[in-house]
Design an enzyme around this catalytic site. Structure first.
Site, PDB file in Angstrom:
ATOM      1  N   ASP A  10       0.946  -1.014   0.010  1.00 16.08           N
ATOM      2  CA  ASP A  10      -0.045   0.127   0.120  1.00 16.08           C
ATOM      3  C   ASP A  10       0.762   1.218  -0.154  1.00 16.08           C
ATOM      4  O   ASP A  10       2.208   1.108  -0.016  1.00 16.08           O
ATOM      5  CB  ASP A  10      -0.803   0.176   1.126  1.00 16.08           C
ATOM      6  CG  ASP A  10      -1.883   1.215   1.309  1.00 16.08           C
ATOM      7  OD1 ASP A  10      -2.313   1.473   0.155  1.00 16.08           O
ATOM      8  OD2 ASP A  10      -1.972   1.872   2.276  1.00 16.08           O
ATOM      9  N   SER A  11       0.335   2.259   0.004  1.00 19.94           N
ATOM     10  CA  SER A  11       1.043   3.604  -0.223  1.00 19.94           C
ATOM     11  C   SER A  11       1.500   3.978   1.149  1.00 19.94           C
ATOM     12  O   SER A  11       2.407   4.747   1.594  1.00 19.94           O
ATOM     13  CB  SER A  11       0.126   4.720  -0.730  1.00 19.94           C
ATOM     14  OG  SER A  11      -0.986   4.859   0.192  1.00 19.94           O
ATOM     15  N   CYS A  73      -4.209  -0.980  -1.885  1.00 21.15           N
ATOM     16  CA  CYS A  73      -4.404   0.237  -2.380  1.00 21.15           C
ATOM     17  C   CYS A  73      -5.480   0.670  -3.412  1.00 21.15           C
ATOM     18  O   CYS A  73      -5.244  -0.411  -4.557  1.00 21.15           O
ATOM     19  CB  CYS A  73      -3.073   0.736  -2.718  1.00 21.15           C
ATOM     20  SG  CYS A  73      -3.092   2.490  -3.572  1.00 21.15           S
ATOM     21  N   GLU A 152      -2.379   8.793   8.199  1.00 20.49           N
ATOM     22  CA  GLU A 152      -0.882   8.710   8.452  1.00 20.49           C
ATOM     23  C   GLU A 152      -0.195   9.603   9.663  1.00 20.49           C
ATOM     24  O   GLU A 152       0.672   8.960   9.881  1.00 20.49           O
ATOM     25  CB  GLU A 152      -0.373   9.022   7.093  1.00 20.49           C
ATOM     26  CG  GLU A 152      -0.598   8.266   5.814  1.00 20.49           C
ATOM     27  CD  GLU A 152       0.323   7.001   5.849  1.00 20.49           C
ATOM     28  OE1 GLU A 152       1.564   6.935   6.429  1.00 20.49           O
ATOM     29  OE2 GLU A 152      -0.345   5.884   5.341  1.00 20.49           O
ATOM     30  N   CYS A 186     -10.832   3.147  -0.026  1.00 18.86           N
ATOM     31  CA  CYS A 186      -9.359   3.353   0.177  1.00 18.86           C
ATOM     32  C   CYS A 186      -9.164   2.506   1.390  1.00 18.86           C
ATOM     33  O   CYS A 186     -10.034   2.666   2.444  1.00 18.86           O
ATOM     34  CB  CYS A 186      -8.930   4.737   0.257  1.00 18.86           C
ATOM     35  SG  CYS A 186      -7.294   5.156   1.162  1.00 18.86           S
ATOM     36  N   HIS A 188      -6.962   3.119   3.818  1.00 24.01           N
ATOM     37  CA  HIS A 188      -7.125   3.896   5.035  1.00 24.01           C
ATOM     38  C   HIS A 188      -8.235   4.440   5.575  1.00 24.01           C
ATOM     39  O   HIS A 188      -8.440   4.336   6.883  1.00 24.01           O
ATOM     40  CB  HIS A 188      -6.202   5.484   4.511  1.00 24.01           C
ATOM     41  CG  HIS A 188      -4.778   5.318   4.322  1.00 24.01           C
ATOM     42  ND1 HIS A 188      -4.434   4.628   3.185  1.00 24.01           N
ATOM     43  CD2 HIS A 188      -3.913   5.727   5.025  1.00 24.01           C
ATOM     44  CE1 HIS A 188      -3.145   4.857   3.204  1.00 24.01           C
ATOM     45  NE2 HIS A 188      -2.785   5.318   4.295  1.00 24.01           N
TER      46      HIS A 188
END
Length: 271
Positions: A10-11, A73, A152, A186, A188
């Protein structure tokens, strides 16, 4: 039977929601996780850049002789899925189709809201996939570019004012508009699930794209004879492109166990 590890990428932190799901569904499997923390977020970048980053990560993961790759992702799954499949040499699983199938099963009136990064929304991948199953579905999309940097940076605890302000900005216009299913497009976003659910209301169902992919991947790997026959708990190794103590701390919160000693920085640009 195949005792090789599974690769997940993932990012940044978001893909850890997939790791958490894999811990439940495939507890004996070894997992290699890469989070591109040095280049997060992906959702604001152009397609060529997203493809380049994805190809570098696949080359990195192939160095571990992984038996499958899970793209944790939505941006990569929406923009670069075919490129990843062409390069991987092993089964690849993305988040779009499993999430769409779950949403189609869940919706009562065909009114579905897709929350995603700017790149995911721009790609139209979710809308196209939903309309293959439900041609008459009412699909609305909303880019939520602040959600990834908020997560994040640890802004996901209950009552976090920054997260609440962003969520109201993105969601308030959809309240009372007939939406009965929301795709968290997403990985996240499930970290903000309770906040999103509170704003949208209890009558709206939320679909966790990463969790749905983990379940799909487990079934598919079992059918292909790719699951391990070991009975002991699987091992996990975590790699990032930019190490920080915050990543280890926040990842420990999300996974509900310590990552101390398991996180290693790698120069992804050399791949």
């Amino acid at each position: 039977m195949d005792n090789r590890p599974i690769g997940v990428f993932d990012s940044g932190l978001g893909g850890l929601t997939v790791i958490r799901a894999l811990e439940r569904t495939l507890p004996h499997e070894d997992l290699i996780y890469f989070g591109d923390t040095g280049r997060v977020p992906y959702g604001t970048k152009g397609n060529d850049t997203i493809v380049k980053y994805s190809e570098q990560i696949v080359r990195f993961l192939r160095g571990f002789d992984v038996k499958a790759i899970l793209i944790a992702c939505n941006t990569v799954s929406s923009v670069a899925f075919e490129e990843v499949c062409a390069q991987a040499g092993v089964p690849v699983f993305g988040v779009v189709e499993p999430a769409v199938e779950a949403a189609v099963r869940t919706t009562r009136g065909g009114e579905i809201l897709v929350l995603g990064t700017s790149a995911t929304v721009r790609s139209g991948a979710y809308e196209q996939a939903i309309h293959r199953y439900l041609p008459d579905a009412g699909v609305r999309s909303r880019a939520c570019p602040l959600f990834v940097p908020l997560v994040e940076n640890g802004h996901f605890a209950a009552g976090d004012q920054l997260a609440e302000l962003a969520a109201h900005e993105y969601l308030d216009s959809f309240i009372g508009q007939g939406v009965d299913t929301v795709i968290l497009g997403c990985t996240h976003y499930p970290i903000l699930r309770s906040l999103i659910a509170k704003i949208m209301g209890g009558q709206v169902e939320l679909v966790d794209s990463g969790c749905e992919m983990a379940v799909r991947a487990a079934v598919a790997m079992d059918e292909r004879g790719l699951l391990t026959d070991r009975e002991e708990p699987g091992r996990q190794n975590f790699y990032v492109s930019d190490y920080s103590e915050d990543f280890t701390r926040l990842a420990g919160v999300l996974l509900e166990h310590s990552l101390a000693g398991y996180v290693e920085k790698t120069n992804i640009e050399k791949y």
